[in-house]
Design an enzyme around this catalytic site. Structure first.
Site, PDB file in Angstrom:
ATOM      1  N   VAL A 197       0.840  -1.205   0.000  1.00 36.64           N
ATOM      2  CA  VAL A 197       0.000   0.000   0.000  1.00 36.64           C
ATOM      3  C   VAL A 197       0.873   1.252   0.000  1.00 36.64           C
ATOM      4  CG1 VAL A 197      -1.739   1.319   1.281  1.00 36.64           C
ATOM      5  CG2 VAL A 197      -1.906  -1.176   1.171  1.00 36.64           C
ATOM      6  N   CYS A 198       1.979   1.185   0.719  1.00 34.12           N
ATOM      7  CA  CYS A 198       2.828   2.371   0.914  1.00 34.12           C
ATOM      8  C   CYS A 198       3.257   3.054  -0.386  1.00 34.12           C
ATOM      9  CB  CYS A 198       4.048   2.018   1.756  1.00 34.12           C
ATOM     10  SG  CYS A 198       3.636   1.467   3.425  1.00 34.12           S
ATOM     11  N   PRO A 199       3.745   2.311  -1.391  1.00 31.85           N
ATOM     12  CA  PRO A 199       4.171   3.027  -2.595  1.00 31.85           C
ATOM     13  C   PRO A 199       3.030   3.735  -3.305  1.00 31.85           C
ATOM     14  CG  PRO A 199       4.224   0.648  -2.958  1.00 31.85           C
ATOM     15  CD  PRO A 199       4.026   0.868  -1.490  1.00 31.85           C
ATOM     16  N   GLU A 215       0.569   5.324  -1.930  1.00 28.26           N
ATOM     17  CA  GLU A 215       0.365   6.606  -1.245  1.00 28.26           C
ATOM     18  C   GLU A 215       1.500   7.584  -1.541  1.00 28.26           C
ATOM     19  OE1 GLU A 215      -1.838   6.075   2.859  1.00 28.26           O
ATOM     20  OE2 GLU A 215       0.104   5.090   2.891  1.00 28.26           O
ATOM     21  N   ILE A 216       2.728   7.109  -1.375  1.00 28.32           N
ATOM     22  CA  ILE A 216       3.884   8.001  -1.523  1.00 28.32           C
ATOM     23  C   ILE A 216       3.966   8.535  -2.950  1.00 28.32           C
ATOM     24  CG2 ILE A 216       6.391   8.182  -1.313  1.00 28.32           C
ATOM     25  CD1 ILE A 216       6.153   5.775   0.709  1.00 28.32           C
TER      26      ILE A 216
END
Length: 201
Positions: free
Chosen positions: A54-56, A58-59
């Site tokens: 999920v993190c990439p 968002e970033i």
């Protein structure tokens, strides 16, 4: 051991916890302090781990729209408990392989967990951050706090809308109703004055 964040120093309307740490900025290791951005709005968002799923999304979403934030005097900072070396390796990995690619925002390294702890987002048993997002005004007071559990990402559109709403209130002295977007009606605070809005809606 409790799984919940503890010892938060982050409170709405109060000064944001100050920090100084290393970050990856334009492919270089740079010292970054919150005080560097006094006079601007700051969106500080935490994410759990580099090289995850999920993190990439968002970033990259925040990075790709950094110019929209810059246009309204706002900087966006991403942070996790990973090292700058891990951040750089992830940035250097192509997006089609799960990497971040070129970044338009600083990516902060909270390796001693102090920033995450001060902002109340540290998952103590794992040493990673929950998905906290903080809007800090030009006087470095906290105006908004959102903390998601690990599996669910955040909305760039909503973050941008919130910054625009806080800026409108500061400039015009009127308040923003639910779902307000730039150009839509606001409310004059006051028993009689507010009726103008309610009669229309």
């Amino acid at each position: 051991m409790s799984l919940a964040p503890k010892m938060s120093k982050a409170f709405i309307g109060k000064p944001a916890p100050q920090f100084k740490t290393q970050a990856v900025v334009d492919g270089e290791f740079v010292d970054v302090s919150l005080s560097d951005y006094k006079g601007k709005y700051v969106v500080l968002f935490f994410y759990p781990l580099d090289f995850t799923f999920v993190c990439p999304t968002e970033i990259i979403a925040f990075s790709d729209r950094a110019e929209e934030f810059k246009a309204i005097n706002t900087v966006v900072l991403a942070a996790s408990t990973d090292s700058v070396f891990s951040h750089l390796a992830w940035i250097n990995q192509p997006r089609k392989h799960g990497g971040l690619g070129e970044m338009n925002i600083p990516v902060l390294a909270d390796t001693n967990h102090q920033i995450s702890r001060d902002y109340g987002v540290l998952k103590e048993d794992e040493g990673i951050a929950f998905r906290g997002l903080f809007i800090i005004d030009p006087s470095q007071n906290l105006r908004q706090i959102t903390i998601n559990d690990l599996p669910v990402g955040r909305s760039v559109d909503e973050t941008l809308r919130l910054v625009q709403a806080f800026q409108f209130v500061e400039k015009h002295g009127e308040v923003c109703p639910a779902g307000w977007t730039p150009g839509s009606d606001t409310i004059k605070p006051g028993v009689k004055e507010s009726q103008e809005y309610f009669k229309k809606h």
